[in-house]
Design a protein around this motif. Structure first.
Motif, PDB file in Angstrom:
ATOM      1  N   ILE A  80       0.832  -1.204   0.000  1.00  0.00           N
ATOM      2  CA  ILE A  80       0.000   0.000   0.000  1.00  0.00           C
ATOM      3  C   ILE A  80       0.867   1.253   0.000  1.00  0.00           C
ATOM      4  CG2 ILE A  80      -0.283   0.331   2.488  1.00  0.00           C
ATOM      5  CD1 ILE A  80      -3.022   0.604  -0.238  1.00  0.00           C
ATOM      6  N   GLN A  81       2.060   1.181   0.609  1.00  0.00           N
ATOM      7  CA  GLN A  81       2.984   2.317   0.559  1.00  0.00           C
ATOM      8  C   GLN A  81       3.541   2.517  -0.847  1.00  0.00           C
ATOM      9  OE1 GLN A  81       4.441   1.623   5.152  1.00  0.00           O
ATOM     10  NE2 GLN A  81       5.840   1.186   3.483  1.00  0.00           N
ATOM     11  N   ALA A  82       3.782   1.418  -1.547  1.00  0.00           N
ATOM     12  CA  ALA A  82       4.258   1.538  -2.923  1.00  0.00           C
ATOM     13  C   ALA A  82       3.268   2.345  -3.751  1.00  0.00           C
ATOM     14  CB  ALA A  82       4.465   0.148  -3.529  1.00  0.00           C
ATOM     15  N   TYR A  83       1.994   2.139  -3.478  1.00  0.00           N
ATOM     16  CA  TYR A  83       0.953   2.876  -4.197  1.00  0.00           C
ATOM     17  C   TYR A  83       0.731   4.271  -3.606  1.00  0.00           C
ATOM     18  CZ  TYR A  83      -3.685   4.267  -5.761  1.00  0.00           C
ATOM     19  OH  TYR A  83      -4.745   4.975  -6.269  1.00  0.00           O
ATOM     20  N   GLY A  84       0.441   4.317  -2.310  1.00  0.00           N
ATOM     21  CA  GLY A  84       0.044   5.578  -1.687  1.00  0.00           C
ATOM     22  C   GLY A  84       1.164   6.598  -1.599  1.00  0.00           C
ATOM     23  N   MET A  85       2.354   6.161  -1.196  1.00  0.00           N
ATOM     24  CA  MET A  85       3.468   7.100  -1.112  1.00  0.00           C
ATOM     25  C   MET A  85       4.007   7.427  -2.501  1.00  0.00           C
ATOM     26  SD  MET A  85       5.331   5.659   2.352  1.00  0.00           S
ATOM     27  CE  MET A  85       6.277   7.141   2.712  1.00  0.00           C
ATOM     28  N   GLY A  86       3.748   6.521  -3.453  1.00  0.00           N
ATOM     29  CA  GLY A  86       4.061   6.854  -4.840  1.00  0.00           C
ATOM     30  C   GLY A  86       3.189   7.995  -5.335  1.00  0.00           C
ATOM     31  N   LEU A  87       1.882   7.923  -5.029  1.00  0.00           N
ATOM     32  CA  LEU A  87       0.985   9.030  -5.374  1.00  0.00           C
ATOM     33  C   LEU A  87       1.395  10.313  -4.656  1.00  0.00           C
ATOM     34  CD1 LEU A  87      -2.633   7.527  -5.336  1.00  0.00           C
ATOM     35  CD2 LEU A  87      -1.269   8.183  -7.325  1.00  0.00           C
ATOM     36  N   GLY A  88       1.748  10.161  -3.374  1.00  0.00           N
ATOM     37  CA  GLY A  88       2.163  11.334  -2.610  1.00  0.00           C
ATOM     38  C   GLY A  88       3.414  11.975  -3.178  1.00  0.00           C
ATOM     39  N   SER A  89       4.369  11.150  -3.594  1.00  0.00           N
ATOM     40  CA  SER A  89       5.594  11.685  -4.206  1.00  0.00           C
ATOM     41  C   SER A  89       5.272  12.427  -5.499  1.00  0.00           C
ATOM     42  CB  SER A  89       6.577  10.540  -4.488  1.00  0.00           C
ATOM     43  OG  SER A  89       6.942   9.884  -3.296  1.00  0.00           O
ATOM     44  N   PHE A  90       4.356  11.865  -6.271  1.00  0.00           N
ATOM     45  CA  PHE A  90       3.918  12.511  -7.510  1.00  0.00           C
ATOM     46  C   PHE A  90       3.297  13.873  -7.216  1.00  0.00           C
ATOM     47  CE2 PHE A  90       0.255  13.050 -10.486  1.00  0.00           C
ATOM     48  CZ  PHE A  90       0.989  13.363 -11.630  1.00  0.00           C
ATOM     49  N   LYS A  91       2.457  13.938  -6.176  1.00  0.00           N
ATOM     50  CA  LYS A  91       1.820  15.206  -5.816  1.00  0.00           C
ATOM     51  C   LYS A  91       2.853  16.216  -5.321  1.00  0.00           C
ATOM     52  CE  LYS A  91      -1.163  18.345  -4.763  1.00  0.00           C
ATOM     53  NZ  LYS A  91      -2.243  18.149  -3.775  1.00  0.00           N
ATOM     54  N   TRP A  92       3.801  15.763  -4.500  1.00  0.00           N
ATOM     55  CA  TRP A  92       4.835  16.679  -4.016  1.00  0.00           C
ATOM     56  C   TRP A  92       5.700  17.186  -5.165  1.00  0.00           C
ATOM     57  CZ3 TRP A  92       4.322  19.291   0.024  1.00  0.00           C
ATOM     58  CH2 TRP A  92       3.821  18.764   1.214  1.00  0.00           C
ATOM     59  N   PHE A  93       5.945  16.334  -6.150  1.00  0.00           N
ATOM     60  CA  PHE A  93       6.731  16.769  -7.306  1.00  0.00           C
ATOM     61  C   PHE A  93       6.004  17.870  -8.066  1.00  0.00           C
ATOM     62  CE2 PHE A  93       8.143  16.514 -11.723  1.00  0.00           C
ATOM     63  CZ  PHE A  93       9.523  16.573 -11.567  1.00  0.00           C
ATOM     64  N   LEU A  94       4.700  17.726  -8.209  1.00  0.00           N
ATOM     65  CA  LEU A  94       3.922  18.772  -8.865  1.00  0.00           C
ATOM     66  C   LEU A  94       3.902  20.045  -8.025  1.00  0.00           C
ATOM     67  CD1 LEU A  94       0.831  16.754 -10.181  1.00  0.00           C
ATOM     68  CD2 LEU A  94       2.847  17.499 -11.473  1.00  0.00           C
TER      69      LEU A  94
END
Length: 333
Positions: A80-94
């Motif tokens: 779930i971290q692979a998915y959720g923190m991946g999304l979070g990293s994407f949002k922080w990058f934006l």
């Protein structure tokens, strides 16, 4: 609606459609067993994408107290971290790509990957009691470091690290250890990496938090692949948590992080670790002790933590860590 928001809504809509497509396959497990997971996912993903702790810090104690095997909770935390923190990293990058310390990530990812392979494949810990004890002991130690850093009013003026030989060795070794711990308990490299950056190198905490989130996300992917090959992955649990994790990862986490500020996030993070440690200590049976001794030790710990919290909250907001870096784009120069 700006371009970034449109992109986020498109991702959320795509995830929703895929989730509905697979709903018939997971319908029974979701409705009868894991109906609460979307709500837990919101909380866990918000914590994971705003603090230097992965979602496992929420999932592990909750799921194990719901009679889910600790090893399964660890495997679930990684996927779930692979998915959720991946999304979070994407949002922080934006939000601000300058928050990522890109030069450090390849080296630390390499060390973490070697470590998580050791932790999952070569030196696994399958005893639930040991996993629980390791989880809470590490969390409590980190809590004390946070408390005293706030009380000592440390400042964090640095934004970069020179990758000389000594720093490369330090970063690699800590990443290796963090990877091993992540293989055992489902998180660890993010928290260790954060403390290394802030307390050793005095890096801006906002940068340290976001960089540690992305590192944990990448390592969770590696851990999930290893579990698929050597162990198992609780897909029904993962599926059930996806709606809440998506909402928090794409929208809620960065919103709360910007408005709370780095200092308040650290206090919240420390509070969560403290509560979890006290709950686990009171109920644990790994270390044999009499009921009287357990009560005395618990009261001493509670008294000590109460004094620490009072000292922290007696200090005014502006007097505590005035130079603690925030998440706003213009704070990263």
């Amino acid at each position: 609606m700006n371009r970034t928001n449109r992109l986020l809504y498109m991702v959320a809509a795509l995830v929703g459609l895929v989730w509905l497509f697979f709903f018939p396959h997971f319908r029974q497990a979701f409705l009868k067993q894991f109906y609460f997971m979307p709500f837990l996912g919101v909380v866990a993903a918000t914590v994971a994408n705003t603090t230097p702790a992965a979602a496992g810090i929420v999932y592990f104690p909750v799921l194990t107290r719901l009679s889910i095997d600790p090893a399964t909770a660890v495997q679930f935390s990684l996927i779930i971290q692979a998915y959720g923190m991946g999304l979070g990293s994407f949002k922080w990058f934006l939000f601000n790509k300058k928050l990522f310390m890109v030069k450090l990530l390849p080296l630390c990812f390499l060390g973490g990957t070697i470590g998580i392979v050791i932790g999952i494949v070569f030196v696994p810990i399958d005893t639930p009691e040991i996993l629980t004890l390791i989880f809470n002991s590490i969390g409590f130690i980190f809590t004390q470091i946070i408390f005293f850093s706030i009380l000592l009013k440390r400042t964090y003026p640095n934004f970069t690290i020179d990758l000389n030989r000594s720093n490369v060795i330090v970063l690699f070794v800590f990443s290796l250890v963090g990877g091993i711990i992540s293989g055992w308990i489902g998180f660890g490299i993010d928290t260790i990496f954060y403390f290394l950056l802030t307390f050793w190198y005095r890096i801006n905490p906002a940068m340290a938090i976001v960089t540690s989130i992305s590192l944990m996300a990448a390592l969770s992917v590696v851990g999930t692949v290893l579990n698929l090959v050597f162990n198992s992955v609780p897909l029904a649990l993962w599926y059930s948590a996806v709606p809440g994790v998506t909402l928090a990862g794409l929208f809620l986490a960065s919103y709360f992080a910007v408005r709370l500020g780095a200092r308040n996030i650290l206090v919240l993070f420390a509070f969560l670790l403290t509560v979890d440690f006290l709950m686990a200590f009171w109920t644990q049976n790994t270390v044999p002790m009499s009921h009287t001794f357990r009560m005395i030790l618990t009261y001493l710990i509670v008294g000590y933590l109460l004094v620490i919290h009072v000292k922290i909250f007696k200090q005014s907001y502006k007097d505590v860590n005035k130079e603690l870096g925030e998440f706003q784009p213009n704070d990263i120069r």
